[in-house]
Design a protein around this motif. Sequence first.
Motif, PDB file in Angstrom:
ATOM      1  N   TRP A 251     -74.140 -25.642  48.079  1.00 38.53           N
ATOM      2  CA  TRP A 251     -72.759 -25.757  48.542  1.00 38.53           C
ATOM      3  C   TRP A 251     -71.761 -25.123  47.576  1.00 38.53           C
ATOM      4  O   TRP A 251     -70.793 -24.486  47.995  1.00 38.53           O
ATOM      5  N   ILE A 252     -71.985 -25.291  46.295  1.00 38.97           N
ATOM      6  CA  ILE A 252     -71.027 -24.771  45.317  1.00 38.97           C
ATOM      7  C   ILE A 252     -71.042 -23.244  45.325  1.00 38.97           C
ATOM      8  O   ILE A 252     -69.987 -22.601  45.209  1.00 38.97           O
ATOM      9  N   ALA A 253     -72.221 -22.669  45.492  1.00 35.62           N
ATOM     10  CA  ALA A 253     -72.300 -21.209  45.580  1.00 35.62           C
ATOM     11  C   ALA A 253     -71.556 -20.705  46.813  1.00 35.62           C
ATOM     12  O   ALA A 253     -70.866 -19.670  46.758  1.00 35.62           O
ATOM     13  N   LEU A 254     -71.654 -21.430  47.919  1.00 34.18           N
ATOM     14  CA  LEU A 254     -70.908 -21.055  49.120  1.00 34.18           C
ATOM     15  C   LEU A 254     -69.409 -21.121  48.859  1.00 34.18           C
ATOM     16  O   LEU A 254     -68.656 -20.201  49.222  1.00 34.18           O
ATOM     17  N   ALA A 255     -68.967 -22.214  48.231  1.00 30.47           N
ATOM     18  CA  ALA A 255     -67.539 -22.363  47.938  1.00 30.47           C
ATOM     19  C   ALA A 255     -67.055 -21.264  47.004  1.00 30.47           C
ATOM     20  O   ALA A 255     -65.945 -20.743  47.156  1.00 30.47           O
TER      21      ALA A 255
ATOM     22  N   GLU B 141     -68.281 -18.246  46.770  1.00 30.17           N
ATOM     23  CA  GLU B 141     -68.210 -17.017  47.574  1.00 30.17           C
ATOM     24  C   GLU B 141     -66.928 -16.990  48.407  1.00 30.17           C
ATOM     25  O   GLU B 141     -66.242 -15.966  48.492  1.00 30.17           O
ATOM     26  N   LEU B 142     -66.592 -18.123  49.025  1.00 28.90           N
ATOM     27  CA  LEU B 142     -65.369 -18.192  49.821  1.00 28.90           C
ATOM     28  C   LEU B 142     -64.135 -18.050  48.938  1.00 28.90           C
ATOM     29  O   LEU B 142     -63.163 -17.375  49.294  1.00 28.90           O
ATOM     30  N   GLY B 143     -64.162 -18.696  47.762  1.00 33.48           N
ATOM     31  CA  GLY B 143     -63.027 -18.595  46.853  1.00 33.48           C
ATOM     32  C   GLY B 143     -62.752 -17.160  46.432  1.00 33.48           C
ATOM     33  O   GLY B 143     -61.596 -16.726  46.357  1.00 33.48           O
TER      34      GLY B 143
ATOM     35  N   ARG C 280     -60.345 -21.334  59.384  1.00 30.24           N
ATOM     36  CA  ARG C 280     -61.423 -21.066  60.334  1.00 30.24           C
ATOM     37  C   ARG C 280     -62.722 -20.737  59.593  1.00 30.24           C
ATOM     38  O   ARG C 280     -63.801 -21.209  59.988  1.00 30.24           O
ATOM     39  N   GLN C 281     -62.632 -19.960  58.521  1.00 34.14           N
ATOM     40  CA  GLN C 281     -63.835 -19.630  57.753  1.00 34.14           C
ATOM     41  C   GLN C 281     -64.437 -20.872  57.094  1.00 34.14           C
ATOM     42  O   GLN C 281     -65.665 -21.003  57.020  1.00 34.14           O
TER      43      GLN C 281
ATOM     44  N   VAL D  28     -63.997 -27.787  45.956  1.00 35.54           N
ATOM     45  CA  VAL D  28     -62.535 -27.721  45.912  1.00 35.54           C
ATOM     46  C   VAL D  28     -62.087 -26.835  44.763  1.00 35.54           C
ATOM     47  O   VAL D  28     -61.204 -25.977  44.915  1.00 35.54           O
ATOM     48  N   LEU D  29     -62.704 -26.999  43.596  1.00 32.95           N
ATOM     49  CA  LEU D  29     -62.328 -26.211  42.422  1.00 32.95           C
ATOM     50  C   LEU D  29     -62.537 -24.715  42.680  1.00 32.95           C
ATOM     51  O   LEU D  29     -61.653 -23.901  42.375  1.00 32.95           O
ATOM     52  N   GLU D  30     -63.682 -24.357  43.233  1.00 35.97           N
ATOM     53  CA  GLU D  30     -63.980 -22.945  43.434  1.00 35.97           C
ATOM     54  C   GLU D  30     -63.049 -22.310  44.462  1.00 35.97           C
ATOM     55  O   GLU D  30     -62.626 -21.160  44.309  1.00 35.97           O
ATOM     56  N   VAL D  31     -62.723 -23.049  45.515  1.00 38.42           N
ATOM     57  CA  VAL D  31     -61.794 -22.516  46.508  1.00 38.42           C
ATOM     58  C   VAL D  31     -60.397 -22.410  45.911  1.00 38.42           C
ATOM     59  O   VAL D  31     -59.690 -21.411  46.115  1.00 38.42           O
TER      60      VAL D  31
END
Length: 414
Positions: free
Chosen positions: A23-27, A29-31, A53-54, A83-86
Amino acid sequence: MTRSSDPRQPLPLRSHQPYPSDWIALARELGIAFREGAAERDQQATPPVEQIRQLRESGLVNLFSPTHLGGGGGSVRDTAWSVLEVARGDGSIGALLAFHFYNSAVPLFHDYRDGNAEIVRRATDNRWYWDNVTQYVNREFFATPHADGGYVLNGVKKWNTGAPLAEITTVLAEHADRTHFIYGYLPTDREGIRFEQDWNPIGLRGADSSTVVFDNVRLHADEVIPWKHQGAQRSVLPFWTTFGAVYYSAVYLGSALAALDTARDYARNDRRQTLSPGASSLADDPLVLTQFGELWSRVQAGLGYFDRVTAELQEGWDKRLELDDDAVGRLPARALALRSHSSALALEITPRLFDFPGGRGTQRDKAFDRFWRDARTLSSHDPLINSLHAVGNYALNNTPLRYGSRFPTEGERP
């Protein structure tokens, strides 16, 4: 209510991506993706509807919901670091995700034994993005019982972070007899809800916290979140303050890291008028290296503190059925200490970004000030002096944090 002309209207999903293994890697990537255009969105106060939406399509909005209810089954650490990564990519979107996580958990806070499973499953199936119309201090917002069941909501709520951007919002109101709270959830296009476009702060400009007006809004019986703790809800939800403080801290630390990312990029790829003797670039200027090393080290220490408190919250959440009032009250005291520390750290680190580019960094198109403005805006929501008083009483006198009833006793009631 129609919202067709509202630029904050949620966008329909195009896909439901499978849940990730990390999950953190996904966040992260989104960030990184959200960093693109963040300065422009900030300057124009553009609602991040595509980015939300993403978040939904990626499944990140379901991270903390239990797997047996269709969620991602992520840990407290997964949630906090996401939350931090985003926030590291865009502070407004990080704040919106923070509010989503602890508002979508409200059914779990109300009942530790899956009594609200149907609500959670409905949310995960639809990948709802939640936000809130929740202010315990608002005393002029009422729920009046309806003859057909449920309630009718009337009143005005200010500073409702993300509610105009969400499909679903939690809503907290006083019962009309002023004896306890009613907590529910409802779609944001419900007839009688009006969103004002009055959010115009210095920071978090995309985290729409507009005023929301309720005019005879129906909250149906199946939209009331059942309260399964002892007595009626007369005070702040258990775990509400603790999760909120950890997620606030994630936004602060994400902002501090974003400022360091920007300083690093500038030092490696740009220039300023003055360099130390013998330096050929900012990246090998000994004074710049020393300064960056100091700031980086301080943020690393903050991240270590963040991880420690997050682990304490995970332990408390895992044992929530066993905790007594004192144990529950120690968690928010420790989380508020983290929030106070992280806020102060972000407010110190973020403006020092300007030391790297010099005068060039003050150009408006650089938007280097947005990291400080985001941290300052969030830290103003709940004055730190109030939190530090509670933290001090815990640290000095070992007094757990307890919230008393927000309602008068029988003898005091008007």
